[in-house]
Design a protein around this motif. Structure first.
Motif, PDB file in Angstrom:
ATOM      1  N   PRO A  69     -15.523  28.978 -28.057  1.00  0.00           N
ATOM      2  CA  PRO A  69     -16.136  30.271 -27.733  1.00  0.00           C
ATOM      3  C   PRO A  69     -17.283  30.575 -28.684  1.00  0.00           C
ATOM      4  O   PRO A  69     -17.323  30.066 -29.805  1.00  0.00           O
ATOM      5  CB  PRO A  69     -14.989  31.264 -27.883  1.00  0.00           C
ATOM      6  CG  PRO A  69     -14.014  30.594 -28.794  1.00  0.00           C
ATOM      7  CD  PRO A  69     -14.132  29.123 -28.499  1.00  0.00           C
ATOM      8  N   PRO A  70     -18.258  31.366 -28.236  1.00  0.00           N
ATOM      9  CA  PRO A  70     -19.353  31.758 -29.123  1.00  0.00           C
ATOM     10  C   PRO A  70     -18.823  32.447 -30.365  1.00  0.00           C
ATOM     11  O   PRO A  70     -17.697  32.952 -30.381  1.00  0.00           O
ATOM     12  CB  PRO A  70     -20.178  32.721 -28.251  1.00  0.00           C
ATOM     13  CG  PRO A  70     -19.770  32.439 -26.849  1.00  0.00           C
ATOM     14  CD  PRO A  70     -18.344  31.978 -26.924  1.00  0.00           C
ATOM     15  N   TRP A 125     -15.441  22.456 -25.741  1.00  0.00           N
ATOM     16  CA  TRP A 125     -16.044  23.798 -25.768  1.00  0.00           C
ATOM     17  C   TRP A 125     -15.316  24.716 -26.730  1.00  0.00           C
ATOM     18  O   TRP A 125     -14.086  24.712 -26.815  1.00  0.00           O
ATOM     19  CB  TRP A 125     -16.001  24.398 -24.364  1.00  0.00           C
ATOM     20  CG  TRP A 125     -16.596  25.777 -24.277  1.00  0.00           C
ATOM     21  CD1 TRP A 125     -17.920  26.102 -24.149  1.00  0.00           C
ATOM     22  CD2 TRP A 125     -15.896  27.023 -24.336  1.00  0.00           C
ATOM     23  NE1 TRP A 125     -18.084  27.461 -24.112  1.00  0.00           N
ATOM     24  CE2 TRP A 125     -16.850  28.061 -24.227  1.00  0.00           C
ATOM     25  CE3 TRP A 125     -14.549  27.363 -24.484  1.00  0.00           C
ATOM     26  CZ2 TRP A 125     -16.512  29.403 -24.248  1.00  0.00           C
ATOM     27  CZ3 TRP A 125     -14.198  28.708 -24.503  1.00  0.00           C
ATOM     28  CH2 TRP A 125     -15.171  29.712 -24.384  1.00  0.00           C
ATOM     29  N   THR A 134     -23.608  26.110 -20.298  1.00  0.00           N
ATOM     30  CA  THR A 134     -25.057  26.300 -20.421  1.00  0.00           C
ATOM     31  C   THR A 134     -25.404  27.529 -21.255  1.00  0.00           C
ATOM     32  O   THR A 134     -26.544  27.665 -21.703  1.00  0.00           O
ATOM     33  CB  THR A 134     -25.695  26.476 -19.028  1.00  0.00           C
ATOM     34  OG1 THR A 134     -25.181  27.661 -18.417  1.00  0.00           O
ATOM     35  CG2 THR A 134     -25.433  25.271 -18.143  1.00  0.00           C
ATOM     36  N   ARG A 135     -24.412  28.422 -21.432  1.00  0.00           N
ATOM     37  CA  ARG A 135     -24.623  29.714 -22.103  1.00  0.00           C
ATOM     38  C   ARG A 135     -25.764  30.483 -21.433  1.00  0.00           C
ATOM     39  O   ARG A 135     -26.595  31.125 -22.082  1.00  0.00           O
ATOM     40  CB  ARG A 135     -24.856  29.535 -23.598  1.00  0.00           C
ATOM     41  CG  ARG A 135     -23.656  28.893 -24.268  1.00  0.00           C
ATOM     42  CD  ARG A 135     -23.602  29.068 -25.750  1.00  0.00           C
ATOM     43  NE  ARG A 135     -22.335  28.554 -26.273  1.00  0.00           N
ATOM     44  CZ  ARG A 135     -21.956  28.589 -27.542  1.00  0.00           C
ATOM     45  NH1 ARG A 135     -22.746  29.141 -28.455  1.00  0.00           N
ATOM     46  NH2 ARG A 135     -20.805  28.097 -27.921  1.00  0.00           N
ATOM     47  N   ARG A 136     -25.761  30.403 -20.107  1.00  0.00           N
ATOM     48  CA  ARG A 136     -26.701  31.154 -19.286  1.00  0.00           C
ATOM     49  C   ARG A 136     -25.891  32.065 -18.354  1.00  0.00           C
ATOM     50  O   ARG A 136     -24.800  31.704 -17.931  1.00  0.00           O
ATOM     51  CB  ARG A 136     -27.579  30.215 -18.461  1.00  0.00           C
ATOM     52  CG  ARG A 136     -28.526  29.350 -19.292  1.00  0.00           C
ATOM     53  CD  ARG A 136     -29.286  28.420 -18.376  1.00  0.00           C
ATOM     54  NE  ARG A 136     -30.334  27.687 -19.049  1.00  0.00           N
ATOM     55  CZ  ARG A 136     -31.202  26.873 -18.428  1.00  0.00           C
ATOM     56  NH1 ARG A 136     -31.125  26.720 -17.106  1.00  0.00           N
ATOM     57  NH2 ARG A 136     -32.126  26.231 -19.107  1.00  0.00           N
ATOM     58  N   ASP A 181     -32.797  30.966 -16.915  1.00  0.00           N
ATOM     59  CA  ASP A 181     -31.534  31.659 -17.178  1.00  0.00           C
ATOM     60  C   ASP A 181     -30.454  31.322 -16.155  1.00  0.00           C
ATOM     61  O   ASP A 181     -29.389  31.942 -16.155  1.00  0.00           O
ATOM     62  CB  ASP A 181     -31.763  33.167 -17.189  1.00  0.00           C
ATOM     63  CG  ASP A 181     -32.397  33.696 -15.902  1.00  0.00           C
ATOM     64  OD1 ASP A 181     -32.765  32.875 -15.039  1.00  0.00           O
ATOM     65  OD2 ASP A 181     -32.540  34.934 -15.770  1.00  0.00           O
ATOM     66  N   ALA A 183     -27.489  29.336 -14.828  1.00  0.00           N
ATOM     67  CA  ALA A 183     -26.454  28.402 -15.269  1.00  0.00           C
ATOM     68  C   ALA A 183     -26.239  27.310 -14.238  1.00  0.00           C
ATOM     69  O   ALA A 183     -26.092  26.131 -14.591  1.00  0.00           O
ATOM     70  CB  ALA A 183     -25.142  29.150 -15.512  1.00  0.00           C
ATOM     71  N   ARG A 216     -21.363  28.627 -16.695  1.00  0.00           N
ATOM     72  CA  ARG A 216     -21.889  29.650 -17.600  1.00  0.00           C
ATOM     73  C   ARG A 216     -21.504  29.375 -19.046  1.00  0.00           C
ATOM     74  O   ARG A 216     -22.296  29.585 -19.975  1.00  0.00           O
ATOM     75  CB  ARG A 216     -21.389  31.025 -17.161  1.00  0.00           C
ATOM     76  CG  ARG A 216     -22.105  31.550 -15.912  1.00  0.00           C
ATOM     77  CD  ARG A 216     -21.508  32.826 -15.386  1.00  0.00           C
ATOM     78  NE  ARG A 216     -22.377  33.458 -14.384  1.00  0.00           N
ATOM     79  CZ  ARG A 216     -21.961  34.244 -13.415  1.00  0.00           C
ATOM     80  NH1 ARG A 216     -20.656  34.532 -13.299  1.00  0.00           N
ATOM     81  NH2 ARG A 216     -22.806  34.769 -12.564  1.00  0.00           N
ATOM     82  N   ALA A 217     -20.281  28.882 -19.256  1.00  0.00           N
ATOM     83  CA  ALA A 217     -19.837  28.601 -20.622  1.00  0.00           C
ATOM     84  C   ALA A 217     -20.628  27.456 -21.240  1.00  0.00           C
ATOM     85  O   ALA A 217     -21.038  27.530 -22.404  1.00  0.00           O
ATOM     86  CB  ALA A 217     -18.349  28.265 -20.618  1.00  0.00           C
TER      87      ALA A 217
END
Length: 456
Positions: free
Chosen positions: A307-308, A305, A149-151, A214, A216, A146-147
């Motif tokens: 964080p957003p 990676w 792919t940001r899905r 959507d 991931a 999830r991190a």
């Protein structure tokens, strides 16, 4: 399915035989009852279809020694945790050697580099993390998917099992909706917004589920193993890999059970190409340990990676990791297992015993005119109450007959053999010899004879 009168009578007779044969286990169960929930240290131990659980004094190779001095041929093998046998000498030696030199440090052991290289060589993925269990490895794989792919969505197959991971404790409803799996305790959030479920082996349903863009990751075993055994249909894995790549979703393979397929699991045996790979239970010879493997490009992305925007950093709050993970005892056992157990010679012994079991069971089913099948993946076999192996989890579940299964299991225990309690799964370990196979087949022959008045 309700039990017939003949089946109920047989079950009652076998229950009395069990009670009479196991007074010490009965007494110990009574003593434990006030001090443990459900009377056992972990509630799954109460899921055996027995009046009370056997109390085990020792387990060696493929033999259980219980409190009443019975010796039972063990084909459950800790539901795969002891797939290589109970206390393999290499693991016992590693435990003894490490025990006086530290149990946990939260620092890398000097053997870590060699173990990482051995994992990469055996399973084909370059970068690794150690966990305490396969459940943890799956949790971490989902988080990374999830991190990176940001899905938000995880896709699993109906009838799947990936340990105690909340996102995966789901079933597919009759209308295709995602439902919480029955029996969950304390479930608050509904899984539907973040977990999608489709039938195993259904390529069209898989493509429709991936189409929104959507997802991931798809998390699956190479073959379903915990709802009965559901093998992949020809071309399914090729389609799965092609579709995940086309739609930008990662592929996570959970090989905790399908490690029975050979050294390197089904990933190596079948030429699969996961982005992430998880294993547990037997990977360190039965000592608690899980592993998570990543392809090198994905690992480099994970290391880079961030964080957003607006998110907080800090490695200590990743939602991944426990302080006991990667401890020196686990490293020692994993090193020994990779060198001594995950080998062609080990699997040759396991496959020989599994092949003999497979042929013998099929012959008995034919002789007793039972329209059941034996599904086999490497050293793992499943007796299923249907004429052919199922294609989906729903088909496997439709073949369940809890009353019949419970009676057969109890009758087999009374004749000195143990299979997995949740369904009729058998494992052949390197310690499983001709005498053990013969003992199981003789017990099954006797039980099938007792079942003659019970037709299904």
């Amino acid at each position: 399915m309700a039990a017939s009168a003949p089946l109920s009578a047989l079950h009652a007779a076998e229950t009395e035989r069990y009670r009479a044969s196991n007074p010490a286990s009965a007494a110990l169960a009574e003593r434990a009852a006030p001090h443990f929930l459900h009377g056992v240290p972990m509630h799954w131990m109460r899921d055996w279809p027995l009046p009370f659980p056997l109390a085990i004094r020792a387990a060696e190779g493929c033999t259980l020694h219980d409190a009443d001095d019975h010796q039972l041929a063990d084909f459950c093998l800790g539901d795969t945790g002891a797939m290589f046998g109970h206390s393999p000498p290499a693991i016992t030696d590693a435990l003894i050697a490490q025990a006086g030199h530290g149990l946990t440090t939260m620092l890398p052991d000097m053997r870590s580099a060699a173990v990482g290289a051995a994992l990469a060589a055996r399973f084909g993925l370059e970068a690794w993390q150690l966990t305490a269990t396969a459940s943890d490895a799956n949790r971490h794989a989902i988080r990374w998917a999830r991190a990176l792919t940001r899905r938000p969505v995880l896709l699993v197959f109906d009838g799947c099992y990936h340990g105690s991971v909340e996102d995966t404790l789901v079933r597919m409803g009759a209308d295709g909706r995602t439902l919480p799996r029955a029996g969950l305790v304390g479930q608050v959030a509904h899984p539907a917004p973040h977990t999608r479920v489709v039938p195993f082996n259904d390529v069209d349903a898989l493509e429709r589920a991936l189409a929104p863009g959507d997802v991931a990751a798809v998390l699956t075993e190479p073959a379903l193993t915990n709802i009965g055994m559901v093998p992949p249909q020809p071309g399914f894995h090729e389609a799965l890999r092609a579709l995940t790549r086309r739609h930008g979703s990662l592929l996570i393979l959970d090989e905790t059970h399908t490690l029975s397929s050979g050294p390197g699991g089904a990933t190596q045996a079948w030429g699969l190409e996961p982005d992430l790979l998880t294993l547990g239970k037997a990977v360190a010879g039965g000592f608690p340990c899980g592993v998570l493997g990543m392809r090198a490009p994905l690992a480099r992305r994970a290391e880079a990676w961030q964080p957003p925007p607006g998110g907080a950093g800090g490695h200590g709050h990743s939602g991944m990791g426990t302080t006991l993970s990667g401890n020196p005892v686990a490293i020692a056992c994993l090193e020994a297992a990779l060198a001594e157990l995950h080998t062609e010679a080990t699997y040759a012994r396991m496959f020989a015993a599994a092949g003999a079991l497979h042929a013998g069971i099929e012959a008995l089913l034919a002789r007793h005119r039972r329209p059941w099948c034996v599904t086999r993946i490497g050293a793992r076999l499943e007796i299923q109450f249907r004429p052919t192996p199922p294609r989906t989890g729903a088909e496997a579940e439709q073949a369940f007959d809890d009353a019949l299964q419970a009676c057969i299991h109890l009758a087999l225990v009374n004749r000195g053999v143990v299979v997995t309690p949740f369904h009729h799964m058998l494992l052949a370990s390197p310690a499983t010899g001709e005498a053990d196979v013969a003992r199981f087949l003789a017990a099954l022959d006797a039980v099938l004879g007792l079942l003659e008045p019970v037709r299904r």
